[in-house]
Design a protein around this motif. Sequence first.
Motif: not given
Length: 257
Positions: A239, A207, A221, A229, A211, A215, A186, A237
């Motif tokens: 993303a 995550f 995400a 989330l 995340r 972001e 991620i 998830v």
Amino acid sequence: MAIHCAKTAGALSLERLKQPILVEYKTSASDLVTAVDKEVEKHVIQAIIKEFPDHGILGEESMFEGNPADYETLWIIDPIDGTTNFVHQQINFSVSIAVYHKGEGLVGVVYDPSRDELFYAVKGQGAYLNDRRLGLTKQVKLEEALLCTSVFWNKRAEQIGIDQIVKRLAGKVRGMRLLGSAALEISYVAAGRLDGYVSMSLNAWDFGAARIIVEEAGGVATKMNGEPLPFDQKSSVMACNPAFYEELRQFLNLEGK
Ligand code: IPD
Ligand code: CA
Ligand code: CA
């Protein structure tokens, strides 16, 4: 503090790789834990409670003695994300540390000790890979995307048909990868090394940090169905680069119907 913890934890796992590692099975031969996972988590917890005795900690190896649900400020940590890689490859694993306050992500740090790569973000202040600011400004089309997923390798995926959806997705995009550390994968989306990541089920510590990083880099995400989330629970998830988020979400949710 989170960066310092991640760096010392990463250095400790690298140091331990110089000796033989004791590997145990958690639930099966493909669900591993080592003495190093537990040692590193303990080390991180000690550093956090020394500095912030009123904060809670949710860690994969459950070495924190309190109940994470009792704390307004919660550190979410995975001491080694990618334990199978740690054991087999000795690279492609990471330390993941996030700080949440009343459910809002404030800080995310993912550290890859074997490459000395630090991905981090502070809410509202952008995301970085070492000294480089990350920004997903490139307009990527789904057809040109390099995606990463681990959704199609288990029984549950077969039962709900996601393995077939991902198979069709593989035929639509430029390529698919599976690296074995969700936190790193991620973070790689945030860095533009991958354009998107999809998993049917990850734990909060897999995550929680990455995340925030994706972001802050301008990515999106969410759960696979587009819902926000959670911060302290298991979730699917997705993303990705914002340019094809909606198209990918629809593909994942409509293809199987
Ligand atoms: C695993 C990794 C992997 C993901 C698994 C996780 P662990 O974490 O993040 O990429 O596909 O679902 O459990 O067990 O190595 O910390
Ligand atoms: Ca993990
Ligand atoms: Ca882990």
